[in-house]
Design an enzyme around this catalytic site. Structure first.
Site, PDB file in Angstrom:
ATOM      1  N   TYR A  13       0.844  -1.199   0.000  1.00 36.90           N
ATOM      2  CA  TYR A  13       0.000   0.000   0.000  1.00 36.90           C
ATOM      3  C   TYR A  13       0.874   1.242   0.000  1.00 36.90           C
ATOM      4  O   TYR A  13       1.785   1.351   0.811  1.00 36.90           O
ATOM      5  CB  TYR A  13      -0.951   0.018   1.206  1.00 36.90           C
TER       6      TYR A  13
ATOM      7  N   GLU B  10      -0.478   4.748  -0.776  1.00 36.47           N
ATOM      8  CA  GLU B  10      -1.266   5.950  -1.072  1.00 36.47           C
ATOM      9  C   GLU B  10      -0.398   7.184  -0.907  1.00 36.47           C
ATOM     10  O   GLU B  10       0.339   7.324   0.071  1.00 36.47           O
ATOM     11  CB  GLU B  10      -2.480   6.037  -0.135  1.00 36.47           C
TER      12      GLU B  10
ATOM     13  N   ASP C 104      -4.694  12.764 -26.283  1.00 36.19           N
ATOM     14  CA  ASP C 104      -4.804  11.386 -25.805  1.00 36.19           C
ATOM     15  C   ASP C 104      -4.172  10.491 -26.871  1.00 36.19           C
ATOM     16  O   ASP C 104      -4.782  10.194 -27.886  1.00 36.19           O
ATOM     17  CB  ASP C 104      -6.283  11.043 -25.590  1.00 36.19           C
TER      18      ASP C 104
ATOM     19  N   THR D 176      -2.356   5.248 -22.695  1.00 32.50           N
ATOM     20  CA  THR D 176      -2.299   3.928 -22.073  1.00 32.50           C
ATOM     21  C   THR D 176      -0.882   3.411 -22.296  1.00 32.50           C
ATOM     22  O   THR D 176      -0.158   3.901 -23.164  1.00 32.50           O
ATOM     23  CB  THR D 176      -3.277   2.943 -22.746  1.00 32.50           C
TER      24      THR D 176
ATOM     25  N   LYS E 252      -0.904  -0.446 -25.341  1.00 36.03           N
ATOM     26  CA  LYS E 252      -1.224  -0.568 -26.765  1.00 36.03           C
ATOM     27  C   LYS E 252       0.088  -0.573 -27.562  1.00 36.03           C
ATOM     28  O   LYS E 252       0.894  -1.458 -27.345  1.00 36.03           O
ATOM     29  CB  LYS E 252      -2.215   0.527 -27.156  1.00 36.03           C
TER      30      LYS E 252
ATOM     31  N   ARG F 136      -1.027  -3.174 -18.755  1.00 32.57           N
ATOM     32  CA  ARG F 136      -2.173  -2.266 -18.735  1.00 32.57           C
ATOM     33  C   ARG F 136      -1.858  -1.158 -17.728  1.00 32.57           C
ATOM     34  O   ARG F 136      -1.400  -1.436 -16.618  1.00 32.57           O
ATOM     35  CB  ARG F 136      -3.445  -2.998 -18.308  1.00 32.57           C
TER      36      ARG F 136
HETATM   37  C1  LIG Z   1      -7.828   2.674 -25.260  1.00 35.23           C
HETATM   38  C2  LIG Z   1      -8.096   4.119 -25.141  1.00 35.23           C
HETATM   39  C3  LIG Z   1      -8.458   4.688 -23.905  1.00 35.23           C
HETATM   40  C4  LIG Z   1      -8.849   3.890 -22.693  1.00 35.23           C
HETATM   41  O1  LIG Z   1      -7.997   3.006 -22.186  1.00 35.23           O
HETATM   42  P1  LIG Z   1      -8.491   1.824 -21.202  1.00 35.23           P
HETATM   43  O2  LIG Z   1      -7.200   1.363 -20.675  1.00 35.23           O
HETATM   44  O3  LIG Z   1      -9.214   0.846 -22.071  1.00 35.23           O
HETATM   45  O4  LIG Z   1      -9.370   2.429 -20.181  1.00 35.23           O
HETATM   46  C5  LIG Z   1      -8.589   6.057 -23.853  1.00 35.23           C
HETATM   47  N1  LIG Z   1      -8.404   6.832 -24.928  1.00 35.23           N
HETATM   48  C6  LIG Z   1      -8.095   6.315 -26.138  1.00 35.23           C
HETATM   49  C7  LIG Z   1      -7.899   7.232 -27.296  1.00 35.23           C
HETATM   50  C8  LIG Z   1      -7.938   4.947 -26.278  1.00 35.23           C
HETATM   51  O5  LIG Z   1      -7.646   4.445 -27.476  1.00 35.23           O
END
Ligand SMILES: *Cc1c(COP(=O)(O)O)cnc(C)c1O
Length: 418
Positions: free
Chosen positions: A53, A55, A199, A225, A228, A234
């Site tokens: 933990y 926080e 994003d 993220t 990807k 993740r």
């Molecule tokens: C995949 C994605 C997210 C969200 O990610 P998660 O890990 O699935 O919550 C947010 N924004 C964009 C543009 C994405 O492609």
């Protein structure tokens, strides 16, 4: 990978995990948001940092015993700052959606206006879509793509922004296959006095390898993220740029407060450990080649499919993914996805812009090359994969599907994942 203890103590979970591994080895994963994290990343994920933990933030935790967690989180932050050239990062976001939620919380009050790309044009749920927190608790407006050119409608971005005066603008997408002009968005955001968030969840691996322009010189905040194209566990990064700090010197502090205590409790430090590993991998020369190969492979795939009469939405691809309109082939996206899955090719059904079919049975399928490229596949294999896809979608019969399944199995065995 061995997992001896798991096998010993919980054979049901072990068996499922083995089956999943076999499924991965013997199928072509063409879902553009997926990838194969390295064994080192997976080992970091299963490290004993899972138990702690912590926080708070390094040097200011609410629990004792965090001397190594602090060092770990600082190491992860430093790697992210260096790799993306940003002065501030938060590495605690559980995933992309909570990371974006933190951006809202740091920059807006409930009911404030946000502008993002329309989900139906390729945007993400968290950029203001009505069933998501972002559309429920914030007032969202959208831009889309131009019906003629099929490119992001930059004039609409300006028009909507000037009319609606959003306080926060998102740029970034989940199924848009062309480059994004970050500079244009910055001019608009500056003109209307909005925070600008890039994003780059889908393309961050391409950005760090130089295969896509970086939004860092233009955006105030950059979220991504880590699972990807970045090929890690993740998780998520929330970065504040020099521009962002110029606009609001407390922006980093606001992001930290939004993540904890605003939205999350204890950070997942095993995840932070794995993100740190992924960032080290992504700093390497070979990763830079990887990112460029992902784009080259995708281009070949699009060209081959285009030559066979498949309509590539957005008129082609400049990144890791492509969206195909299957209307002229007489199958829905759902049927296309199912046919291909039976043949061992994993894609996802996807709405296309101005789709007249419902989201459950949309007209398109989305596919991409990040995972296949991680396996070591190059242009030659993309040509082969394209011809398999053409065969299955055009013939649709059991014999073709069964024959293709064997060809796929063979191809996969030449490019092992682990
Ligand atoms: C995949 C994605 C997210 C969200 O990610 P998660 O890990 O699935 O919550 C947010 N924004 C964009 C543009 C994405 O492609």
């Amino acid at each position: 990978m061995k997992y001896e203890n798991l096998k010993d103590q919980d054979v049901e979970v072990y068996n499922l995990s083995e089956k999943e591994r076999e499924r991965k080895e013997s199928n072509l994963d063409m879902i553009p948001s997926e990838n194969y994290a390295s064994k080192a990343v997976l080992e970091a994920l299963s490290s004993c940092f899972n138990d702690k933990y912590a926080e708070g933030y390094p040097g200011a935790r609410y629990y004792g015993g965090n001397q190594y967690v602090d060092q770990l989180e600082i190491l992860c932050q430093e790697r992210a700052k260096k790799l993306f050239s940003v002065p501030f990062v938060n590495v605690q976001g559980y995933s992309g959606s909570p990371a974006n939620h933190a951006v809202y919380m740091a920059t807006l009050s409930a009911g404030d206006k946000v502008m993002g790309m329309d989900l139906r044009a390729g945007g993400h749920l968290t950029h203001g879509w009505k069933v998501n927190f972002s559309g429920k608790y914030y007032d969202s407006v959208f831009y889309g793509i131009n019906k003629e050119t099929e490119l992001l409608d930059y004039e609409e971005v300006r028009r909507v922004a000037e009319k609606e005066k959003p306080k926060l603008i998102f740029m970034g997408a989940t199924s848009y296959s062309r480059k994004i002009d970050f500079k244009y968005f910055k001019e608009v955001a500056d003109d209307v006095g909005a925070y600008l968030c890039a994003d780059i969840s889908h393309i961050s691996g391409l950005v760090v390898s130089g295969a896509h322009e970086s939004p860092v010189p233009y955006a105030d905040i950059v979220t991504t993220t880590t699972h990807k194209t970045l090929r890690g566990p993740r998780g998520a990064l929330i970065m504040v740029t020099e521009e962002g700090l110029k606009k609001d010197k407390d922006l980093g502090e606001k992001i930290n407060k939004a993540v904890f205590p605003g939205l999350q409790g204890g950070p997942h430090e095993h995840q932070v450990a794995a993100i740190a590993v992924c960032l080290k991998e992504a700093s390497s020369e070979s990763f830079s080649e990887y990112g460029k190969q992902v784009v080259k492979n995708c281009k070949v795939l699009a060209e081959e499919l285009g030559q066979k009469g498949f309509r590539i939405v957005f008129n082609g691809t400049e990144n890791h993914l492509l969206l195909i309109d299957l209307t002229s082939k007489g199958v829905s996206g759902k049927e296309g996805q199912e046919l291909l899955e039976r043949a061992g090719i994993i894609v996802n059904k996807n709405s296309i812009p101005f789709d007249t079919n419902p989201p459950a049975t949309p007209s398109g399928v989305r596919m991409g090359t990040p995972a296949l490229t991680t396996r070591g596949m190059k242009e030659e294999e993309m040509k082969q994969v394209a011809s398999l896809i053409v065969d299955v979608i055009e013939k649709k019969d059991d014999e073709t599907v069964t024959k293709t399944r064997e060809v796929v199995r063979n191809l996969c065995s030449k490019f092992p994942i682990y």
